[in-house]
Design an enzyme around this catalytic site. Structure first.
Site, PDB file in Angstrom:
ATOM      1  NE  ARG A  98      27.721 -39.481 -19.008  1.00  0.00           N
ATOM      2  CZ  ARG A  98      26.692 -39.963 -18.347  1.00  0.00           C
ATOM      3  NH1 ARG A  98      26.191 -41.031 -18.809  1.00  0.00           N
ATOM      4  NH2 ARG A  98      26.155 -39.593 -17.203  1.00  0.00           N
ATOM      5  CG  HIS A 144      27.186 -40.598 -12.265  1.00  0.00           C
ATOM      6  ND1 HIS A 144      27.380 -40.854 -13.738  1.00  0.00           N
ATOM      7  CD2 HIS A 144      26.689 -41.572 -11.971  1.00  0.00           C
ATOM      8  CE1 HIS A 144      26.631 -42.148 -13.891  1.00  0.00           C
ATOM      9  NE2 HIS A 144      26.366 -42.507 -12.887  1.00  0.00           N
ATOM     10  CD  GLU A 189      20.373 -43.089 -14.998  1.00  0.00           C
ATOM     11  OE1 GLU A 189      20.125 -43.588 -13.959  1.00  0.00           O
ATOM     12  OE2 GLU A 189      20.575 -43.763 -16.036  1.00  0.00           O
ATOM     13  CG  ASN A 329      22.053 -42.431 -19.008  1.00  0.00           C
ATOM     14  OD1 ASN A 329      22.615 -41.797 -19.982  1.00  0.00           O
ATOM     15  ND2 ASN A 329      22.415 -42.197 -17.788  1.00  0.00           N
ATOM     16  CE1 TYR A 331      21.762 -47.438 -18.391  1.00  0.00           C
ATOM     17  CE2 TYR A 331      22.510 -49.587 -18.746  1.00  0.00           C
ATOM     18  CZ  TYR A 331      22.792 -48.285 -18.499  1.00  0.00           C
ATOM     19  OH  TYR A 331      23.941 -47.539 -17.870  1.00  0.00           O
ATOM     20  CD  GLU A 397      24.882 -44.229 -17.767  1.00  0.00           C
ATOM     21  OE1 GLU A 397      24.318 -45.401 -17.211  1.00  0.00           O
ATOM     22  OE2 GLU A 397      24.992 -43.465 -16.850  1.00  0.00           O
TER      23      GLU A 397
HETATM   24  C1  NOJ Z   1      22.589 -45.813 -14.908  1.00  0.00           C
HETATM   25  C2  NOJ Z   1      23.549 -45.055 -14.058  1.00  0.00           C
HETATM   26  O1  NOJ Z   1      23.890 -43.897 -14.697  1.00  0.00           O
HETATM   27  C3  NOJ Z   1      24.912 -45.833 -13.630  1.00  0.00           C
HETATM   28  O2  NOJ Z   1      25.514 -45.440 -12.556  1.00  0.00           O
HETATM   29  C4  NOJ Z   1      24.619 -47.647 -13.245  1.00  0.00           C
HETATM   30  O3  NOJ Z   1      25.906 -47.963 -12.999  1.00  0.00           O
HETATM   31  C5  NOJ Z   1      24.065 -47.882 -14.756  1.00  0.00           C
HETATM   32  N1  NOJ Z   1      22.818 -47.192 -15.023  1.00  0.00           N
HETATM   33  C6  NOJ Z   1      23.588 -49.424 -15.054  1.00  0.00           C
HETATM   34  O4  NOJ Z   1      22.649 -49.514 -13.898  1.00  0.00           O
END
Ligand code: NOJ
Length: 489
Positions: A98, A144, A189, A329, A331, A397
């Protein structure tokens, strides 16, 4: 044997998963990938006809936006080193890559009906062709975060006419690359593009119009997404047969206290973040709770109408169902609790939820917002299943920021934990998860954190003129997971 058993019991207990989970394997059609984005890796910011994006412009104007005063002028130099990158993806065994396309490299004048830059096109053609030669599926993010600066000078995402320019850009990409690219993500995002970029100064263009900017920008992003989806559907899908999604970012919100109020608050925070974008795609409009609260609070604040723009009936029709998959995405997790201490007007005040973290959760050494809470991903996938009727979800992500070490056992712990959670969501909860994308292949420019936060499976020596790439320990672990299609206890 006794010793081995106790170690195993400790591991199982500490990661809160049952032994059975290690017997699960990823379904045969489940795909593994790695992700990157143009501004974060390409460099060559002014080469071969590329013009400035809002990131080039702002970081050149005011370097102190970034903690180490760095920028993306050179980054990983992937504009010149893309063959090495493809080789690393190939050896990793990833099924797809990606990456994003730089709008101002393809259309230096940015606006609709302007000329395509052949050198920019050649760069992406070479990359796509090489990926396909090596058996790696290209997955393209159209946007992006790197808006051409010339469009920002006309209001950027605050100006409704941007949709025509975006649709032209997207259609240009379908024409140029759609014979080979079958997986498209319109926006990465939107909450960061809009809330961080237009309601605050955490991302370019640093507009800081709290409570207003984020809503207008998001509205234009959603309309641009819907129009693009419908154009693709009409003009390209019958022959190109590709798929389109949008990647939304979301934490999991865990109720802080075991109370009805905190459960309600956490649910609302999810609707105000993930639901802000996914609700329109699935159901045609913003979550009713957003519409009601923002309307009511805006009026109390003296605004003539809601700060949240309204879709017309035909826009609702256009947006509803405008996805082939939901990009997620994810985290980390936070705790949600009822109440607010945010100033008015702001989306945070509108939402009315305070967030905190459990100090017991392991924190990433170079990103204070990022904690290792694997079960949060499972809960989020189940929430999406229940809220939106189990749509196909592609995890676009997920990743961890370590220091520059090659011995990144913290990242390995994170990957294993989050992928075990995905296995549970698939096997025990019946969630429709299509694949997993690790962020990132390489260390890269982590926006305002510069080159300090290392998200790569591969270390990049930013001090070397060659931007030397060296795989970390986690690269080998992810390679093994892709090969064996399970997690090794
Ligand atoms: C989300 C973003 O899409 C990416 O650009 C960023 O580096 C990562 N998270 C980590 O923060």
């Amino acid at each position: 044997m006794v010793q081995f058993d106790s170690v195993l019991i400790f591991i199982l207990f500490s990661s809160q998963v049952s032994a059975e989970v290690y017997n699960y394997s990823f379904p045969t059609n489940f795909a593994f990938g790695v992700a990157s984005s143009a501004y974060q890796i390409e460099g060559a910011y002014n080469e071969d006809g590329r013009t400035d994006s809002i990131w080039d412009y702002n970081l050149h104007e005011k370097p102190s936006w970034v903690i180490d005063e760095s920028n993306g002028d050179v980054a990983c130099d992937s504009y010149h080193k893309w063959e090495e990158d493809v080789q690393l993806i190939k050896e990793l065994g990833a099924n797809f890559y990606r990456f994003s396309i730089s709008w101002s490299r393809i259309l230096p004048s940015a606006y609709k009906d302007t000329e395509v830059n052949e050198k920019g096109v050649a760069y992406y053609n070479n990359l796509i062709n090489k990926l396909l030669d090596e058996g790696i599926t290209p997955m393209v993010t159209i946007y992006h975060w790197d808006l051409p600066q010339s469009l920002q000078e006309n209001g950027g995402w605050m100006n409704a006419t941007i949709a025509d320019n975006f649709v032209f850009y997207a259609k240009t990409l379908f024409q140029l690359f759609g014979d080979r690219v079958k997986h498209w993500i319109t926006f990465n995002e939107p909450i960061e593009i809009c809330e961080a970029g237009y309601s605050s100064d955490r991302k370019a263009p640093f507009l800081n119009a709290a409570g207003v900017g984020g809503y207008i920008c998001s509205h234009n992003v959603l309309l641009s997404h819907g129009k693009t989806y419908r154009e693709y559907e009409k003009l390209f899908k019958p022959t190109q047969r590709g798929q389109i999604g949008l990647s939304a970012a979301s934490y999991w919100y865990e109720p802080k206290e075991n109370s009805g109020l905190d459960a309600e608050a956490s649910h609302r925070a999810l609707l105000f973040s993930l639901g802000w974008y996914i609700h329109p795609l699935v159901k045609g409009n913003y979550p009713p709770i957003m519409i009601e609260r923002i309307d009511e609070i805006s009026k109390k604040e003296g605004f003539a109408e809601s700060r949240l723009p309204k879709f017309t009936d035909s826009e609702i029709e256009m947006i509803r169902g405008s996805f082939d998959f939901i990009g997620l995405n994810h985290y980390t997790t936070v705790q949600g609790t009822f109440g607010t201490d945010f100033p008015e007007p702001s989306a945070y005040f509108d939402c009315g939820v305070k967030s905190s973290v459990d100090p017991e959760w392991e924190v990433a050494p170079t990103s204070s917002w990022l904690r290792n809470v694997p079960w949060g991903l499972r809960k989020l996938l189940v929430w999406i299943k229940n809220e939106y009727g189990n749509p196909p979800v592609l995890i676009t992500e997920n990743g961890w920021s370590s220091t520059a070490t090659l011995d990144d056992t913290d990242r390995i712990r994170y990957i294993n934990g989050y992928l075990l959670s995905v296995l549970q969501a698939i096997h025990e909860d019946g969630c429709n998860v299509l694949g997993y994308t690790h962020w990132s292949l390489l260390d890269n420019l982590e926006w305002l954190a510069g080159y300090s936060a290392r998200f790569g499976l591969v270390d990049v020596d930013f001090n070397s003129s060659n931007k030397t790439r060296t795989p970390r320990k986690s690269y080998g672990v992810y390679q093994e997971i892709i090969k064996s299609r399970r997690i090794n206890p």
